[in-house]
Write an enzyme that holds these catalytic residues in place. Structure first.
Site, PDB file in Angstrom:
ATOM      1  N   LYS A 106      15.442  -8.797   0.021  1.00  0.00           N
ATOM      2  CA  LYS A 106      14.130  -9.288   0.185  1.00  0.00           C
ATOM      3  C   LYS A 106      13.341  -8.712   1.374  1.00  0.00           C
ATOM      4  O   LYS A 106      14.074  -8.162   2.400  1.00  0.00           O
ATOM      5  CB  LYS A 106      14.068 -10.783   0.457  1.00  0.00           C
ATOM      6  CG  LYS A 106      12.837 -11.450   0.034  1.00  0.00           C
ATOM      7  CD  LYS A 106      12.672 -11.877  -1.480  1.00  0.00           C
ATOM      8  CE  LYS A 106      11.502 -12.449  -1.671  1.00  0.00           C
ATOM      9  NZ  LYS A 106      11.415 -13.076  -3.064  1.00  0.00           N
TER      10      LYS A 106
HETATM   11  P1  NAD Z   1       1.336 -16.340  -4.813  1.00  0.00           P
HETATM   12  O1  NAD Z   1       0.936 -15.643  -3.500  1.00  0.00           O
HETATM   13  O2  NAD Z   1       0.751 -15.336  -5.917  1.00  0.00           O
HETATM   14  O3  NAD Z   1       0.889 -17.651  -4.873  1.00  0.00           O
HETATM   15  C1  NAD Z   1       1.114 -18.642  -4.087  1.00  0.00           C
HETATM   16  C2  NAD Z   1       0.358 -19.904  -4.331  1.00  0.00           C
HETATM   17  O4  NAD Z   1       0.662 -21.074  -3.575  1.00  0.00           O
HETATM   18  C3  NAD Z   1      -1.106 -19.863  -4.059  1.00  0.00           C
HETATM   19  O5  NAD Z   1      -1.887 -20.568  -5.112  1.00  0.00           O
HETATM   20  C4  NAD Z   1      -1.326 -20.727  -2.683  1.00  0.00           C
HETATM   21  O6  NAD Z   1      -2.520 -21.247  -2.631  1.00  0.00           O
HETATM   22  C5  NAD Z   1      -0.248 -21.798  -3.003  1.00  0.00           C
HETATM   23  N1  NAD Z   1       0.133 -22.371  -1.578  1.00  0.00           N
HETATM   24  C6  NAD Z   1       0.480 -21.600  -0.300  1.00  0.00           C
HETATM   25  N2  NAD Z   1       0.829 -22.673   0.561  1.00  0.00           N
HETATM   26  C7  NAD Z   1       0.589 -23.784   0.029  1.00  0.00           C
HETATM   27  C8  NAD Z   1       0.546 -25.336   0.455  1.00  0.00           C
HETATM   28  N3  NAD Z   1       0.743 -25.530   1.631  1.00  0.00           N
HETATM   29  N4  NAD Z   1       0.340 -26.287  -0.298  1.00  0.00           N
HETATM   30  C9  NAD Z   1       0.087 -25.954  -1.632  1.00  0.00           C
HETATM   31  N5  NAD Z   1      -0.033 -24.634  -2.234  1.00  0.00           N
HETATM   32  C10 NAD Z   1       0.294 -23.466  -1.451  1.00  0.00           C
HETATM   33  O7  NAD Z   1       2.756 -16.354  -4.646  1.00  0.00           O
HETATM   34  P2  NAD Z   1       3.774 -16.397  -6.228  1.00  0.00           P
HETATM   35  O8  NAD Z   1       4.148 -14.997  -6.587  1.00  0.00           O
HETATM   36  O9  NAD Z   1       3.146 -17.336  -7.194  1.00  0.00           O
HETATM   37  O10 NAD Z   1       5.015 -17.153  -5.747  1.00  0.00           O
HETATM   38  C11 NAD Z   1       5.100 -18.506  -5.607  1.00  0.00           C
HETATM   39  C12 NAD Z   1       6.586 -18.900  -5.217  1.00  0.00           C
HETATM   40  O11 NAD Z   1       7.315 -18.419  -6.495  1.00  0.00           O
HETATM   41  C13 NAD Z   1       7.406 -18.405  -4.000  1.00  0.00           C
HETATM   42  O12 NAD Z   1       8.407 -19.293  -3.516  1.00  0.00           O
HETATM   43  C14 NAD Z   1       8.059 -16.890  -4.414  1.00  0.00           C
HETATM   44  O13 NAD Z   1       9.276 -16.693  -3.902  1.00  0.00           O
HETATM   45  C15 NAD Z   1       8.420 -17.394  -5.820  1.00  0.00           C
HETATM   46  N6  NAD Z   1       8.664 -16.531  -6.951  1.00  0.00           N
HETATM   47  C16 NAD Z   1       7.767 -15.504  -7.234  1.00  0.00           C
HETATM   48  C17 NAD Z   1       8.062 -14.671  -8.204  1.00  0.00           C
HETATM   49  C18 NAD Z   1       7.022 -13.589  -8.586  1.00  0.00           C
HETATM   50  O14 NAD Z   1       7.270 -12.926  -9.802  1.00  0.00           O
HETATM   51  N7  NAD Z   1       5.740 -13.528  -8.239  1.00  0.00           N
HETATM   52  C19 NAD Z   1       9.296 -14.499  -8.834  1.00  0.00           C
HETATM   53  C20 NAD Z   1      10.205 -15.733  -8.478  1.00  0.00           C
HETATM   54  C21 NAD Z   1       9.912 -16.506  -7.428  1.00  0.00           C
END
Ligand code: NAD
Length: 411
Positions: A106
């Site tokens: 990561k």
């Molecule tokens: P992203 O940056 O695209 O979106 C994050 C979202 O979370 C946004 O809508 C943001 O406004 C919201 N957010 C941030 N702080 C917040 C809060 N305090 N309260 C409510 N909402 C809040 O990120 P993502 O890629 O969607 O990732 C989200 C989660 O999923 C993370 O934990 C990431 O590690 C996990 N994840 C992502 C992927 C991927 O392929 N993108 C894969 C596996 C896991």
């Protein structure tokens, strides 16, 4: 009330140790599995106005026992070494659980992504890549997007890598479809979350059609999870992002808000707070934003029967035990959000073969492999009489321990 989080890496390692006990692993092997192979910390000077701000960046490689390390890069103000270690370790267990030939890694930069313009973002990711190029590559360590980064960020990363090392599109995944990306990768994590959620409801004799859903996060994961839940017949009644949220008990039409950049001031329902969405009375809760959001301070207010973890580590170790005691069924992150790295694996293989799949084939393969992984976890949970998270760790820890031992890394 603010809540201080324990070490996220320690939370993951508690599960690894627990699985190791079931598997009766040797002490030395457990020690290898609970430590990271390599940790690189860098400083990133960023031009801001007529001065420079120095940011801290990370790449942690947890394990290469089963293949090149794989894991996203996060731009967020809470990024620190402990969090990156925890997320790197989770990637090891996730890739093993879904049986793709990767290890775990990561990366991250401690910066509030919402304060960056495109030029600053590009400068940061190019500097991150230059500083870490010696540990990256398609057979060493392959980054991907995570919170605060996206396909465009991966395009810049690839371009910088090419300047330094020559053509190697498989050096990073989650790229734009027009630049060596794979049709289907962008939606893969959210789609996987929704498919696993539907299957879990069915297994517990809860009707998918009309099941009510609340989702925290409207980024890559939350947005597509919401869309596919709706396509599968569920009713998304509440959704939030960092700016706020909305609730409508008749259901929110996700198509109508899908393109919205933020959820502030929507008129499709009543306003609720970003965290309030977690406490909505619904069948299924999908936390798809930050880690540690369900913890000692709020677990008693959770009303959903099912939680499917779109985010990584959204529930703290202690809250997880409390919720299970209350009878909540929790589908763990390493299973529920593994569609992302599954999709990355498809993109990586296509780049290496210089051949691309139609999106339909991508979706078919994704759905079939996710279903297989879920089936395997459910079977293991029955065999050991444990919950789904413990079962998922038993499956993956066994696979990684086997590979580690067979390589002879112990001698
Ligand atoms: P992203 O940056 O695209 O979106 C994050 C979202 O979370 C946004 O809508 C943001 O406004 C919201 N957010 C941030 N702080 C917040 C809060 N305090 N309260 C409510 N909402 C809040 O990120 P993502 O890629 O969607 O990732 C989200 C989660 O999923 C993370 O934990 C990431 O590690 C996990 N994840 C992502 C992927 C991927 O392929 N993108 C894969 C596996 C896991």
């Amino acid at each position: 009330m603010t809540h201080t989080r324990n070490s996220a890496f320690n939370d993951v390692n508690q599960k690894v140790r627990q699985a190791s006990e079931f598997l009766e692993l040797k002490k030395g092997v457990v020690s290898a599995l609970t430590n990271c192979e390599r940790e690189v910390v860098i400083s990133i000077p960023l031009r801001r106005g007529d001065d420079v701000e120095v940011l801290t960046g990370y790449r942690v490689q947890h394990s290469s026992a089963r293949g090149p390390r794989k894991g996203g890069i996060r731009f967020h103000q809470d990024v620190d070494l402990d969090e990156v270690r925890a997320l790197a370790s989770l990637m090891t267990w996730k890739t093993a659980l879904i049986d793709v030939p990767f290890g775990g890694a990561k990366g991250g930069v401690c910066v509030d992504a919402s304060t960056l313009d495109a030029i600053e973002k590009e400068e940061i990711i190019r500097r991150w890549t230059r500083s870490l190029v010696h540990v990256l590559g398609h057979h060493r360590d392959i980054p991907a997007p995570d919170m605060g980064t996206d396909a465009q960020t991966m395009a810049w990363l690839m371009d910088e890598f090419h300047r330094l090392e020559g053509f190697q599109p498989a050096c990073v995944t989650g790229k734009p479809v027009d630049l060596f990306g794979a049709a289907g990768r962008e939606e893969a994590t959210g789609r996987g979350v929704a498919m696993i959620a539907a299957e879990t409801l069915k297994q517990h004799n809860v009707k998918v059609k009309g099941a009510t859903v609340a989702i925290q996060g409207f980024g890559n994961v939350g947005r597509y999870a919401a869309l596919v839940c709706q396509e599968l017949g569920m009713k998304v009644i509440a959704i939030s992002d960092v700016t706020g949220g909305t609730i409508n008990l008749d259901g929110i039409n996700i198509n109508s808000i899908f393109q919205e950049k933020t959820l502030q001031n929507l008129t499709v329902g009543d306003q609720i707070g970003s965290a309030e969405v977690l406490e909505v009375d619904c069948d299924l809760l999908i936390p798809a934003a930050l880690g540690g959001v369900i913890n000692g301070s709020n677990f008693e207010k959770i009303k959903s029967e099912f939680i499917v973890e779109g985010a990584n580590q959204p529930i703290t170790f202690d809250a997880d035990a409390e919720l299970r005691a209350q009878g909540v069924v929790i589908v763990p992150d390493i299973l529920a959000n593994s569609g992302g790295v599954m999709g990355s694996y498809f993109e990586w293989t296509q780049n290496i073969q210089e051949f691309s799949w139609p999106q339909e084939k991508f979706r078919r393969e994704l759905d079939a492999r996710m279903e297989k992984a879920l089936g395997n976890v459910v079977k293991t949970a029955k065999k050991y009489s444990v919950d789904l998270r413990t079962a998922a760790f038993i499956v993956s820890v066994e696979r990684v321990a086997k590979a580690f031992t067979m390589r002879g890394s112990l001698v």
